[in-house]
Design an enzyme around this catalytic site. Structure first.
Site, PDB file in Angstrom:
ATOM      1  N   TYR A 157     -31.854 -18.258  19.289  1.00 11.60           N
ATOM      2  CA  TYR A 157     -31.542 -18.667  20.660  1.00 11.60           C
ATOM      3  C   TYR A 157     -31.598 -17.497  21.618  1.00 11.60           C
ATOM      4  O   TYR A 157     -31.693 -16.340  21.202  1.00 11.60           O
ATOM      5  CB  TYR A 157     -30.172 -19.356  20.721  1.00 11.60           C
ATOM      6  N   ARG A 160     -37.329 -10.530  23.202  1.00 13.00           N
ATOM      7  CA  ARG A 160     -36.371 -10.524  22.088  1.00 13.00           C
ATOM      8  C   ARG A 160     -36.458 -11.848  21.318  1.00 13.00           C
ATOM      9  O   ARG A 160     -36.348 -11.873  20.082  1.00 13.00           O
ATOM     10  CB  ARG A 160     -34.949 -10.286  22.590  1.00 13.00           C
ATOM     11  N   ARG A 207     -33.236 -32.909   4.444  1.00 10.54           N
ATOM     12  CA  ARG A 207     -32.536 -31.691   4.041  1.00 10.54           C
ATOM     13  C   ARG A 207     -33.006 -31.159   2.680  1.00 10.54           C
ATOM     14  O   ARG A 207     -32.987 -31.881   1.668  1.00 10.54           O
ATOM     15  CB  ARG A 207     -31.025 -31.968   3.982  1.00 10.54           C
ATOM     16  N   HIS A 248     -33.547 -26.797   1.128  1.00 11.82           N
ATOM     17  CA  HIS A 248     -33.433 -25.420   1.613  1.00 11.82           C
ATOM     18  C   HIS A 248     -34.782 -24.853   2.056  1.00 11.82           C
ATOM     19  O   HIS A 248     -34.891 -24.288   3.134  1.00 11.82           O
ATOM     20  CB  HIS A 248     -32.782 -24.517   0.563  1.00 11.82           C
ATOM     21  N   LYS A 301     -31.179 -12.814  16.791  1.00 13.86           N
ATOM     22  CA  LYS A 301     -30.286 -13.669  17.584  1.00 13.86           C
ATOM     23  C   LYS A 301     -30.276 -15.067  16.973  1.00 13.86           C
ATOM     24  O   LYS A 301     -30.897 -16.010  17.475  1.00 13.86           O
ATOM     25  CB  LYS A 301     -30.703 -13.680  19.058  1.00 13.86           C
ATOM     26  N   GLU A 354     -19.773  -4.324  17.299  1.00 12.86           N
ATOM     27  CA  GLU A 354     -19.928  -5.028  18.585  1.00 12.86           C
ATOM     28  C   GLU A 354     -18.900  -6.140  18.641  1.00 12.86           C
ATOM     29  O   GLU A 354     -18.191  -6.398  17.656  1.00 12.86           O
ATOM     30  CB  GLU A 354     -21.341  -5.603  18.716  1.00 12.86           C
TER      31      GLU A 354
HETATM   32  N1  PLP Z   1     -23.838  -9.038  20.696  1.00 15.85           N
HETATM   33  C1  PLP Z   1     -23.735 -10.325  20.323  1.00 15.85           C
HETATM   34  C2  PLP Z   1     -23.292 -10.639  18.922  1.00 15.85           C
HETATM   35  C3  PLP Z   1     -24.046 -11.351  21.219  1.00 15.85           C
HETATM   36  O1  PLP Z   1     -23.967 -12.636  20.825  1.00 15.85           O
HETATM   37  C4  PLP Z   1     -24.457 -11.020  22.539  1.00 15.85           C
HETATM   38  C5  PLP Z   1     -24.778 -12.060  23.507  1.00 15.85           C
HETATM   39  O2  PLP Z   1     -24.709 -13.220  23.252  1.00 15.85           O
HETATM   40  C6  PLP Z   1     -24.529  -9.669  22.900  1.00 15.85           C
HETATM   41  C7  PLP Z   1     -24.234  -8.700  21.950  1.00 15.85           C
HETATM   42  C8  PLP Z   1     -24.964  -9.258  24.275  1.00 15.85           C
HETATM   43  O3  PLP Z   1     -26.347  -9.488  24.436  1.00 15.85           O
HETATM   44  P1  PLP Z   1     -27.022  -9.694  25.855  1.00 15.85           P
HETATM   45  O4  PLP Z   1     -26.656  -8.499  26.694  1.00 15.85           O
HETATM   46  O5  PLP Z   1     -28.474  -9.734  25.563  1.00 15.85           O
HETATM   47  O6  PLP Z   1     -26.485 -10.963  26.441  1.00 15.85           O
END
Ligand code: PLP
Length: 278
Positions: free
Chosen positions: A33, A52, A100, A102, A147, A180
């Site tokens: 996403y 990205r 479904r 895997h 992501k 993070e």
């Molecule tokens: N880290 C994580 C785990 C995130 O889910 C996000 C944003 O959703 C970020 C960092 C920040 O990313 P961005 O600056 O691209 O929104």
């Protein structure tokens, strides 16, 4: 003005948008996403977000259902149709729909959906007052640079933070390294130098994170990307977290430790000014 969705190649109101029960996103969180917000009606850093998205797709061997310029066109049209002053665009691409199992069929067609909702969802006073965060154990996998829509650890830890009256949770390894937040990147400032963990496989390389580092270079602010410990973060002059939806939020408390006398610091405020105004 209305919340809308892009689904099956058409725009419809959000309340009428449904995905099939055999969508692999629903069954396995097998998808990726992006979240893009507008500034003055225009999608901010859209090229970086779409690049990205492509990197995430490549990492999970998923063929994007459109070119990046095709995505841009859909996004711009959706923003116009929704008609908000500022819009939050959510883009989700799952591996597709099939019973479904895997493993998946080689010719499975990826399923693209988007939603267009009003932005901001964050209260502006959080930027002025600062936020409090808790530390939580790093229980995630070793490809946090993708992501992925599989966000169970992030959800569990964010919920823990909110139930304790905090705004965000910070993943910290057994060795005491900060990674993070559940949906944000983290920075600290010591002696006017910005420090942030490196963009390796342990974190999502935030588009906002990159933007801030570029702006810091432009404005002559020294910055270092390196492994950072929780201990030094707690002793920092200033700490802040960043994401596309919040830009930058100063952190004034980590667990029980107050940061910067519980007030957003001067450099955090200056860096926040590097963002174009809404
Ligand atoms: N880290 C994580 C785990 C995130 O889910 C996000 C944003 O959703 C970020 C960092 C920040 O990313 P961005 O600056 O691209 O929104």
């Amino acid at each position: 003005m209305q919340e809308i969705a892009y689904i099956n190649s058409t725009f419809i109101t959000l309340d009428r948008a449904f995905v099939p029960i055999n969508d692999r996103g629903y069954l396995f969180a097998d998808g990726i996403y992006e979240v893009i917000v507008t500034r003055n009606g225009k999608p901010f850093l859209i090229k970086e977000h779409l690049e990205r998205l492509k990197r995430s797709a490549d990492a999970i061997l998923l063929q994007l259902p459109s070119s990046l310029s095709g995505f841009s066109k859909i996004i711009e049209r959706g923003i116009k149709e929704a008609g908000f002053r500022e819009t939050m665009v959510y883009i989700q691409i799952t591996r597709g729909v099939e019973p479904r199992r895997h493993n998946y069929s080689a010719d499975l067609k990826a399923n693209l959906t988007m939603t267009f909702r009003e932005h901001p969802e964050y209260e502006p006073q959080l930027t002025l007052k600062g936020v409090s965060i808790i530390t939580v154990p790093e229980i995630r996998w070793s490809r946090c640079d993708i992501k992925s829509i599989a966000l169970l650890p992030n959800i569990m830890m964010k919920q823990r933070a909110v139930e304790k009256g905090y705004q965000e949770a910070l993943f910290v390894t057994e060795e005491g390294l900060i990674r993070e937040g559940t949906a944000t990147n983290i920075f600290f400032i010591k002696d006017k130098v910005i420090h942030t963990p490196p963009a390796d496989q342990h974190i999502l390389n935030g588009i906002t994170r990159t933007y801030i580092l570029q702006q810091a270079t432009l404005h002559g602010i020294e910055h270092i990307e390196r492994e950072c410990t929780l201990d030094e973060t707690l002793k920092a002059d200033e700490v802040f977290i960043t994401s596309s939806t919040v830009d930058l939020l100063p952190v004034i408390k980590i667990d029980e430790t107050t940061i910067a006398n519980s007030r957003p610091g001067p450099l955090s405020k200056a860096i926040k000014e590097f963002f174009p105004k809404h």
